[in-house]
Design a protein around this motif. Structure first.
Motif, PDB file in Angstrom:
ATOM      1  N   GLY A 158      -8.896  -1.573   5.167  1.00 22.19           N
ATOM      2  CA  GLY A 158      -9.835  -1.003   4.203  1.00 22.19           C
ATOM      3  C   GLY A 158     -11.209  -0.899   4.821  1.00 22.19           C
ATOM      4  N   SER A 218      -1.990   4.441  -0.852  1.00 18.14           N
ATOM      5  CA  SER A 218      -3.397   4.134  -0.557  1.00 18.14           C
ATOM      6  C   SER A 218      -3.925   4.904   0.641  1.00 18.14           C
ATOM      7  N   CYS A 275      -2.907  -5.774   2.463  1.00 19.67           N
ATOM      8  CA  CYS A 275      -4.172  -5.231   2.976  1.00 19.67           C
ATOM      9  C   CYS A 275      -5.338  -6.213   2.965  1.00 19.67           C
ATOM     10  N   LEU A 329      -7.184   7.365   0.830  1.00 22.32           N
ATOM     11  CA  LEU A 329      -8.332   7.046   1.680  1.00 22.32           C
ATOM     12  C   LEU A 329      -8.548   8.113   2.748  1.00 22.32           C
ATOM     13  N   ASP A 331       0.822  -1.219   0.000  1.00 24.95           N
ATOM     14  CA  ASP A 331       0.000   0.000   0.000  1.00 24.95           C
ATOM     15  C   ASP A 331       0.852   1.263   0.000  1.00 24.95           C
ATOM     16  N   ASP A 357     -11.019  -3.945   0.378  1.00 28.21           N
ATOM     17  CA  ASP A 357      -9.759  -4.149   1.097  1.00 28.21           C
ATOM     18  C   ASP A 357      -8.548  -4.342   0.192  1.00 28.21           C
ATOM     19  N   TRP A 402      -5.895  -2.691  -1.382  1.00 29.57           N
ATOM     20  CA  TRP A 402      -5.133  -1.441  -1.468  1.00 29.57           C
ATOM     21  C   TRP A 402      -3.631  -1.687  -1.371  1.00 29.57           C
TER      22      TRP A 402
END
Length: 463
Positions: A272, A240, A267, A244, A235, A261, A263
């Motif tokens: 996520g 990521s 992950c 987010l 990630d 989830d 990412w």
């Protein structure tokens, strides 16, 4: 006149006052919580409740891979990335020498794509959300991406904004709209460069992935982002958590958006929003985290295949049994179809979706907005349980030969009532010697039953 020292003190005082004001605003009732770009903060965000209530959605895999429509949506990779002989043979048998994957794009016409017809079908199927492929691993975008020049549906092929057209039709029907997006692209030069550099550079992320994600959110305001293509790098390569953090704190969909989830390779099933874990994931017991099973009506592909045979197609009872099991175990069920290059959904896919819708028109009370019960499954009877408020639902997959359904888990009380969804009158019942519930099913011809399979018993006054 203020001295420099007084100005400095004033500046510090102003900063302190600003911090106090911001802190008060942050803690005020109804204040928007901010999420920092780290997993402990992001994972603490409550999942917007619309997603858990929805239970059933339709997945749509559509792109340039729908033109060869052979093998699977991974056609380009199997042909050029792996060099599989059967794909090379397919090309030499059907296309002229030197034909490239990019040459398929003008044939991706979407000529018969009618977004309202699609949306009507998805509504009739009982879907509460729809997830459309905006970009698969091939990199072709189904919207006019500003960083995908001449490799998008506006510049070549349909010459239409497919993502935007379907969004308009879906939202008119109050169905939630989700966007599938692949983080990576098999053959993009910048991605290949980052990969060669051991993902210590982020040329592709900065130039392609992140500009597209931000553009999709700002342009279409999706209810859901279904991320994929994350498994080759962590990630931290994808940035990521930065994305987010913005999505949850500052984006135009910060309060309603849901993500999965995928990412980064670290992950899946850990970080996520809700968890996919893997394609066609089916837990054997009730997970502690909201999850979704994604599966495809065509068991061998997500994209449309011209060579699909009836034996490759999941039958109605199989699909509905999976839906029931998934919801009983607290999950959502996302069922995929692959349209043709022309934008048609073939009749067998329509038939399967309409069968789900017909079943949900009777049994949806036990599915939508339901919760897992204290027991999920009675294995001997193939009975799955859900609950809603004071009602408990027992969905049984096999009709007992003697017309008597034995349930071990519900405990009766003086107020117990039993009925079958789709039949008005209450059913007779008794307790068996072991304290279970014995239900006498209606003595009517199978053709008169409300559904053809997966019948639902509704019980109130049970513990």
């Amino acid at each position: 006149m203020w001295s420099p020292e007084m100005q400095a003190r004033g500046s510090v005082g102003t900063q302190l006052l600003l911090l106090l004001v911001l802190g008060a605003a942050e803690s005020a009732p109804g204040a928007q919580r901010r999420y920092t770009p780290d997993w402990p903060s992001l994972d603490s965000r409550p999942l917007p409740d619309w997603f858990d209530k929805a239970k059933f959605g339709v997945f749509v895999h559509w792109g340039v891979f729908s033109v060869p429509a052979w093998g699977s949506e991974w056609f380009w990779w199997h042909w050029k990335g792996e060099g599989l002989p059967q794909y090379q043979r397919f090309m030499s048998d059907n296309y002229p020498p030197g034909f490239s994957y990019a040459d398929f794009a003008p044939q991706f016409t979407a000529r018969f794509f009618d977004p309202d017809t699609w949306a009507d079908l998805f509504q009739a199927a009982g879907a509460k959300y729809v997830v459309l492929t905006t970009k698969h691993h091939e990199g072709f975008t189904n919207w006019p991406s500003p960083v995908s020049w001449n490799w998008n549906s506006k510049d070549v092929g349909p010459h239409r904004d497919l993502v935007g057209e379907l969004e308009t039709a879906i939202r008119k029907r109050n169905i939630r709209y989700g966007l599938y997006h692949s983080l990576f692209e098999w053959f993009h030069p910048l991605y290949q460069l980052d990969k060669k550099n051991g993902f210590r550079t982020q040329y592709f992320v900065a130039g392609k992935t992140m500009p597209e994600l931000y553009d999709l959110v700002n342009r279409y305001k999706p209810d859901l982002i279904w991320s994929d293509g994350d498994w080759e790098s962590p990630d931290t390569y994808w940035n990521s958590t930065d994305f987010l953090s913005w999505l949850y704190s500052d984006s135009p969909v910060k309060d309603e958006v849901v993500v999965n989830d995928r990412w980064g390779f670290n992950c899946s099933c850990h970080h996520g929003g809700y968890y996919n874990c893997e394609d066609k994931f089916q837990p054997s017991s009730l997970p502690h985290h909201k999850w979704e099973m994604c599966t495809s009506i065509d068991k061998r592909s997500w994209g449309y295949r011209r060579t699909m045979s009836i034996s490759d197609v999941a039958d109605e009872s199989e699909i509905i049994a999976e839906l029931v099991q998934t919801v009983s175990l607290g999950g959502n069920y996302l069922l995929n179809i692959g349209p043709t290059k022309d934008g048609l959904i073939v009749p067998i896919f329509q038939e399967r979706l309409l069968a789900v819708g017909k079943w949900l028109s009777i049994s949806g009370e036990a599915i939508y907005a339901s919760q897992p019960w204290r027991v999920q499954l009675e294995k001997n009877e193939s009975v799955w349980y859900t609950s809603k408020g004071s009602a408990v639902y027992a969905i049984f997959l096999n009709w007992p030969e003697n017309g008597e359904l034995s349930l071990k888990s519900p405990k009766t009380t003086s107020t117990t009532q039993v009925m079958m969804l789709g039949i008005q009158k209450d059913l007779e019942w008794s307790t068996d010697p072991h304290g279970g519930l014995l239900i006498y099913l209606p003595q009517i011809p199978p053709s008169a039953l409300p559904v053809e399979f997966a019948w639902t018993i509704k019980m109130t006054g049970v513990e």
